[in-house]
Design a protein around this motif. Structure first.
Motif, PDB file in Angstrom:
ATOM      1  N   LYS A  13       4.541  -8.756  -5.991  1.00 36.54           N
ATOM      2  CA  LYS A  13       3.451  -8.410  -5.080  1.00 36.54           C
ATOM      3  C   LYS A  13       2.973  -6.976  -5.315  1.00 36.54           C
ATOM      4  N   LEU A  14       3.932  -6.067  -5.497  1.00 39.11           N
ATOM      5  CA  LEU A  14       3.608  -4.663  -5.727  1.00 39.11           C
ATOM      6  C   LEU A  14       2.810  -4.489  -7.017  1.00 39.11           C
ATOM      7  N   VAL A  15       3.290  -5.097  -8.095  1.00 36.06           N
ATOM      8  CA  VAL A  15       2.631  -4.952  -9.388  1.00 36.06           C
ATOM      9  C   VAL A  15       1.232  -5.560  -9.352  1.00 36.06           C
ATOM     10  N   SER A  16       1.088  -6.728  -8.732  1.00 36.12           N
ATOM     11  CA  SER A  16      -0.241  -7.345  -8.662  1.00 36.12           C
ATOM     12  C   SER A  16      -1.183  -6.525  -7.778  1.00 36.12           C
ATOM     13  N   SER A  17      -0.633  -5.809  -6.782  1.00 36.27           N
ATOM     14  CA  SER A  17      -1.488  -4.977  -5.918  1.00 36.27           C
ATOM     15  C   SER A  17      -2.082  -3.796  -6.690  1.00 36.27           C
ATOM     16  N   TRP A  18      -1.388  -3.336  -7.740  1.00 36.49           N
ATOM     17  CA  TRP A  18      -1.927  -2.236  -8.544  1.00 36.49           C
ATOM     18  C   TRP A  18      -3.218  -2.645  -9.238  1.00 36.49           C
ATOM     19  N   LEU A  19      -3.308  -3.927  -9.622  1.00 34.12           N
ATOM     20  CA  LEU A  19      -4.473  -4.398 -10.383  1.00 34.12           C
ATOM     21  C   LEU A  19      -5.567  -4.978  -9.496  1.00 34.12           C
ATOM     22  N   ASP A  20      -5.292  -5.177  -8.192  1.00 35.80           N
ATOM     23  CA  ASP A  20      -6.295  -5.738  -7.288  1.00 35.80           C
ATOM     24  C   ASP A  20      -7.547  -4.869  -7.273  1.00 35.80           C
ATOM     25  N   GLY A  21      -8.687  -5.510  -7.497  1.00 30.15           N
ATOM     26  CA  GLY A  21      -9.957  -4.797  -7.456  1.00 30.15           C
ATOM     27  C   GLY A  21     -10.255  -4.003  -8.716  1.00 30.15           C
ATOM     28  N   HIS A  22      -9.445  -4.170  -9.737  1.00 29.08           N
ATOM     29  CA  HIS A  22      -9.657  -3.438 -10.990  1.00 29.08           C
ATOM     30  C   HIS A  22      -9.810  -4.394 -12.172  1.00 29.08           C
ATOM     31  N   ASP A  23     -10.513  -5.508 -11.930  1.00 26.85           N
ATOM     32  CA  ASP A  23     -10.728  -6.496 -12.989  1.00 26.85           C
ATOM     33  C   ASP A  23     -11.536  -5.910 -14.138  1.00 26.85           C
ATOM     34  N   ASP A  24     -12.370  -4.895 -13.826  1.00 24.00           N
ATOM     35  CA  ASP A  24     -13.222  -4.278 -14.848  1.00 24.00           C
ATOM     36  C   ASP A  24     -12.403  -3.575 -15.936  1.00 24.00           C
ATOM     37  N   LEU A  25     -11.164  -3.189 -15.623  1.00 29.31           N
ATOM     38  CA  LEU A  25     -10.325  -2.492 -16.603  1.00 29.31           C
ATOM     39  C   LEU A  25      -9.709  -3.453 -17.617  1.00 29.31           C
ATOM     40  N   ASN A  26      -9.720  -4.762 -17.303  1.00 31.75           N
ATOM     41  CA  ASN A  26      -9.210  -5.790 -18.213  1.00 31.75           C
ATOM     42  C   ASN A  26      -7.767  -5.506 -18.643  1.00 31.75           C
ATOM     43  N   ILE A  27      -6.900  -5.254 -17.666  1.00 33.45           N
ATOM     44  CA  ILE A  27      -5.489  -4.985 -17.931  1.00 33.45           C
ATOM     45  C   ILE A  27      -4.685  -6.248 -17.644  1.00 33.45           C
ATOM     46  N   LYS A  28      -3.877  -6.659 -18.618  1.00 32.28           N
ATOM     47  CA  LYS A  28      -3.039  -7.843 -18.443  1.00 32.28           C
ATOM     48  C   LYS A  28      -1.580  -7.458 -18.629  1.00 32.28           C
ATOM     49  N   ILE A  29      -0.779  -7.743 -17.610  1.00 31.94           N
ATOM     50  CA  ILE A  29       0.651  -7.439 -17.644  1.00 31.94           C
ATOM     51  C   ILE A  29       1.392  -8.662 -18.157  1.00 31.94           C
ATOM     52  N   VAL A  30       2.208  -8.450 -19.204  1.00 32.84           N
ATOM     53  CA  VAL A  30       2.957  -9.531 -19.822  1.00 32.84           C
ATOM     54  C   VAL A  30       4.330  -9.675 -19.176  1.00 32.84           C
ATOM     55  N   LYS A  31       4.988  -8.534 -18.907  1.00 25.96           N
ATOM     56  CA  LYS A  31       6.368  -8.571 -18.422  1.00 25.96           C
ATOM     57  C   LYS A  31       6.635  -7.355 -17.549  1.00 25.96           C
ATOM     58  N   VAL A  32       7.451  -7.545 -16.520  1.00 33.46           N
ATOM     59  CA  VAL A  32       7.874  -6.447 -15.646  1.00 33.46           C
ATOM     60  C   VAL A  32       9.388  -6.494 -15.571  1.00 33.46           C
ATOM     61  N   LYS A  33      10.020  -5.350 -15.810  1.00 31.65           N
ATOM     62  CA  LYS A  33      11.482  -5.300 -15.775  1.00 31.65           C
ATOM     63  C   LYS A  33      11.908  -4.101 -14.954  1.00 31.65           C
ATOM     64  N   LYS A  34      12.812  -4.332 -13.982  1.00 32.44           N
ATOM     65  CA  LYS A  34      13.285  -3.250 -13.126  1.00 32.44           C
ATOM     66  C   LYS A  34      14.799  -3.267 -13.040  1.00 32.44           C
ATOM     67  N   PRO A  35      15.434  -2.148 -13.387  1.00 33.80           N
ATOM     68  CA  PRO A  35      16.886  -2.076 -13.195  1.00 33.80           C
ATOM     69  C   PRO A  35      17.208  -2.160 -11.703  1.00 33.80           C
ATOM     70  N   PRO A  36      18.308  -2.805 -11.334  1.00 36.62           N
ATOM     71  CA  PRO A  36      18.601  -3.056  -9.920  1.00 36.62           C
ATOM     72  C   PRO A  36      18.728  -1.820  -9.037  1.00 36.62           C
ATOM     73  N   ARG A  37      19.271  -0.725  -9.557  1.00 33.49           N
ATOM     74  CA  ARG A  37      19.509   0.424  -8.679  1.00 33.49           C
ATOM     75  C   ARG A  37      18.727   1.663  -9.084  1.00 33.49           C
ATOM     76  N   ASP A  38      17.674   1.491  -9.863  1.00 35.53           N
ATOM     77  CA  ASP A  38      16.860   2.639 -10.277  1.00 35.53           C
ATOM     78  C   ASP A  38      15.487   2.555  -9.633  1.00 35.53           C
ATOM     79  N   ASN A  39      14.825   3.709  -9.537  1.00 38.75           N
ATOM     80  CA  ASN A  39      13.532   3.746  -8.846  1.00 38.75           C
ATOM     81  C   ASN A  39      12.369   3.756  -9.828  1.00 38.75           C
ATOM     82  N   TRP A  40      12.483   2.997 -10.909  1.00 39.27           N
ATOM     83  CA  TRP A  40      11.391   2.875 -11.860  1.00 39.27           C
ATOM     84  C   TRP A  40      11.285   1.442 -12.354  1.00 39.27           C
TER      85      TRP A  40
END
Length: 137
Positions: A40-67
């Motif tokens: 939900k968070l990642v898709s919210s970054w792209l909401d309303g920015h279709d003009d930038l034509n950015i496509k996310i292939v994969k998202v990976k987050k370590p369990p206890r890190d803030n990135w």
């Protein structure tokens, strides 16, 4: 003549497998996120920015890190994505924020140290903890 061709083939294979140039690391994401919350968070970054034509292939987050490590479809999408997250494109200069209102910060994965600032120790617990391979016994 064949050796040069084989070397070129090896370089092409390496380029196909090495997606580092397509990866962006976004910092200040909350440490503990469920998979659905992260989506939900990642898709919210792209909401309303279709003009930038950015496509996310994969998202990976370590369990206890803030990135979060985001892999984009092509290298051309990296700069616009970084500008979007950091707020360089916005009129007010405000970038994306996490759920607590803290500003997110994005940069290329090549610029980030994979190890972080933590010092790793062997699984068996031996060693002096500085990771240089010299055990003080």
């Amino acid at each position: 003549d064949d050796d040069g061709n084989a070397e070129t083939q090896h370089e092409n294979n390496k380029k196909n497998w090495d997606n580092t140039s397509k990866k962006v690391v976004v910092h200040n994401v909350l440490k503990f996120l469920r998979a659905k919350e992260l989506e939900k968070l990642v898709s919210s970054w792209l909401d309303g920015h279709d003009d930038l034509n950015i496509k996310i292939v994969k998202v990976k987050k370590p369990p206890r890190d803030n990135w979060v490590k985001v892999t984009l479809e092509s290298e051309e999408m990296v700069e616009p994505f970084i500008k979007l997250i950091n707020g360089d494109n916005n009129k007010d200069g405000e970038g994306e924020k996490n759920f607590r209102g803290k500003a997110l910060f994005a940069k290329r994965a090549e610029e980030v140290d994979d190890e972080g600032n933590r010092k790793k120790r062997g699984r068996d617990g031996e060693g002096d903890g500085d990771g240089d391979g010299n055990e003080n016994k």
